[in-house]
Design an enzyme around this catalytic site. Structure first.
Site, PDB file in Angstrom:
ATOM      1  N   LYS A  89      -0.352   1.961  21.713  1.00 28.42           N
ATOM      2  CA  LYS A  89       0.657   1.991  20.638  1.00 28.42           C
ATOM      3  C   LYS A  89       1.847   1.142  21.092  1.00 28.42           C
ATOM      4  O   LYS A  89       2.824   1.636  21.653  1.00 28.42           O
ATOM      5  CB  LYS A  89       1.044   3.449  20.355  1.00 28.42           C
ATOM      6  CG  LYS A  89       1.547   3.680  18.952  1.00 28.42           C
ATOM      7  CD  LYS A  89       1.551   5.150  18.598  1.00 28.42           C
ATOM      8  CE  LYS A  89       2.451   5.459  17.418  1.00 28.42           C
ATOM      9  NZ  LYS A  89       2.073   4.834  16.155  1.00 28.42           N
TER      10      LYS A  89
HETATM   11  N1  PMP Z   1      -3.420   3.896  13.351  1.00 23.69           N
HETATM   12  C1  PMP Z   1      -2.200   3.348  13.486  1.00 23.69           C
HETATM   13  C2  PMP Z   1      -2.081   1.864  13.468  1.00 23.69           C
HETATM   14  C3  PMP Z   1      -1.063   4.172  13.654  1.00 23.69           C
HETATM   15  O1  PMP Z   1       0.156   3.627  13.790  1.00 23.69           O
HETATM   16  C4  PMP Z   1      -1.227   5.567  13.650  1.00 23.69           C
HETATM   17  C5  PMP Z   1      -0.022   6.470  13.809  1.00 23.69           C
HETATM   18  N2  PMP Z   1       0.259   6.721  15.147  1.00 23.69           N
HETATM   19  C6  PMP Z   1      -2.517   6.098  13.509  1.00 23.69           C
HETATM   20  C7  PMP Z   1      -3.595   5.225  13.367  1.00 23.69           C
HETATM   21  C8  PMP Z   1      -2.761   7.570  13.540  1.00 23.69           C
HETATM   22  O2  PMP Z   1      -2.575   8.075  14.838  1.00 23.69           O
HETATM   23  P1  PMP Z   1      -2.131   9.574  15.089  1.00 23.69           P
HETATM   24  O3  PMP Z   1      -3.064  10.414  14.290  1.00 23.69           O
HETATM   25  O4  PMP Z   1      -2.300   9.774  16.549  1.00 23.69           O
HETATM   26  O5  PMP Z   1      -0.733   9.694  14.644  1.00 23.69           O
END
Ligand code: PMP
Length: 296
Positions: A153
């Site tokens: 991320k």
């Molecule tokens: N894909 C992207 C590109 C994101 O930014 C997010 C948000 N963090 C997610 C998927 C979903 O991840 P999570 O369920 O861990 O929040």
């Protein structure tokens, strides 16, 4: 919206008022997108904040840092502890928490040793709203995993997300669905993707997507409810006219999709597996989570 004169934030070992915090304009993250971050939610459980899957989020943060060669000296336990302290200091129970690791001054493209940690939180409603989403297949692809670690991320990756949502909103849609470099469905701008066909859920494999914590929670919930989840590559044509579809993410939670490129899904949202999963998810996140033992 994100802070007021009373908001406390954490920056490099200090609790400060949000308006008093200072950062250098020469930091490498700001110029080149070389920071890593998380998005975490806390829910009010009987008047106390329960941070949902704090450990998984902070493990992913440290893993993102490692993939970007950013040295972070905090542990998952310390970060969890600081998060509860942050919520206490701001009297927040239902909150969105944003940890950001950013780098020190450096205008070169070399690895930077000076690492900063910023934590903040604010109240945030459902990120994608409460109504069914009108989604378009984006003309922007997700970044190639051989170019950048897409499973991390990283702040800079979100230029891709901003381009996709700007295009979608500009064309009158609510959200974008992005494909990978082979033309298979990857994910949304800030959420993972599922569709339903004949009582089975389908979602893309890891490799071109962020390994969403909500995605894996939803897979567990669906299995507990007795549904099969197939992890597979599929083109957007498979999704158009399917029984149902939804996005998953910490901010978005489980958000139903009404249309893809103008094609409606066959079932009413209330009759889909996604709807059942959304209800179960709301129950699950409001279960008490264990506060760290040393927390005040
Ligand atoms: N894909 C992207 C590109 C994101 O930014 C997010 C948000 N963090 C997610 C998927 C979903 O991840 P999570 O369920 O861990 O929040």
């Amino acid at each position: 919206m994100y802070y007021s004169e009373n908001t406390s934030i954490y920056l490099d070992g200090q609790w400060l008022k949000a308006g008093d915090a200072k950062v250098s304009l020469y930091n490498q993250s700001m110029h080149y997108g070389s920071g890593v971050f998380e998005g975490i939610r806390a829910y009010d459980v009987a008047g106390e904040a329960a941070v949902f899957k704090a450990e998984e989020h902070y493990e992913r943060l440290l893993d993102s840092a490692k993939k970007m060669h950013i040295r972070c000296h905090y542990t998952v336990e310390q970060l969890t502890e600081l998060t509860y302290e942050l919520l206490d200091k701001n009297n927040l129970t239902d909150a969105y928490i944003r940890p950001l690791i950013f780098l020190g001054d450096n205008m070169t493209l070399y690895k930077v040793e000076e690492v900063h940690l910023f934590l903040c939180a604010w109240e945030w409603g459902k990120y994608l709203g409460d109504t069914l989403l009108n989604v378009m297949v984006s003309s922007y692809e997700r970044p190639n995993p051989r170019a950048v670690p897409v499973e991390a991320k990283v702040t800079g990756h979100y230029t891709n997300s901003i381009l996709a949502t700007t295009e979608a909103k500009g064309k009158g849609f609510d959200e974008a669905l992005l494909l990978d470099e082979n033309g298979s469905v990857a994910e949304g701008s800030g959420a993972n993707f599922f569709y339903e066909q004949d009582g089975v859920l389908y979602t893309p494999p890891l490799g071109n997507i962020l390994p969403g914590i909500t995605r894996s929670t939803v897979m567990d919930i669906a299995k507990e409810l007795g549904y099969e989840v197939h992890v597979a590559y599929f083109p957007p044509e498979k999704v158009k006219g399917a029984d149902g579809a939804f996005f998953t993410g910490t901010a978005a939670e489980v958000a139903g999709i009404g249309w893809l490129d103008g094609n409606p899904f066959k079932l009413a949202w209330e009759d889909t597996i996604g709807y059942q999963v959304a209800q179960a998810y709301q129950k699950l996140v409001r279960q008490p989570s264990r506060k760290p033992l040393t927390s005040a």
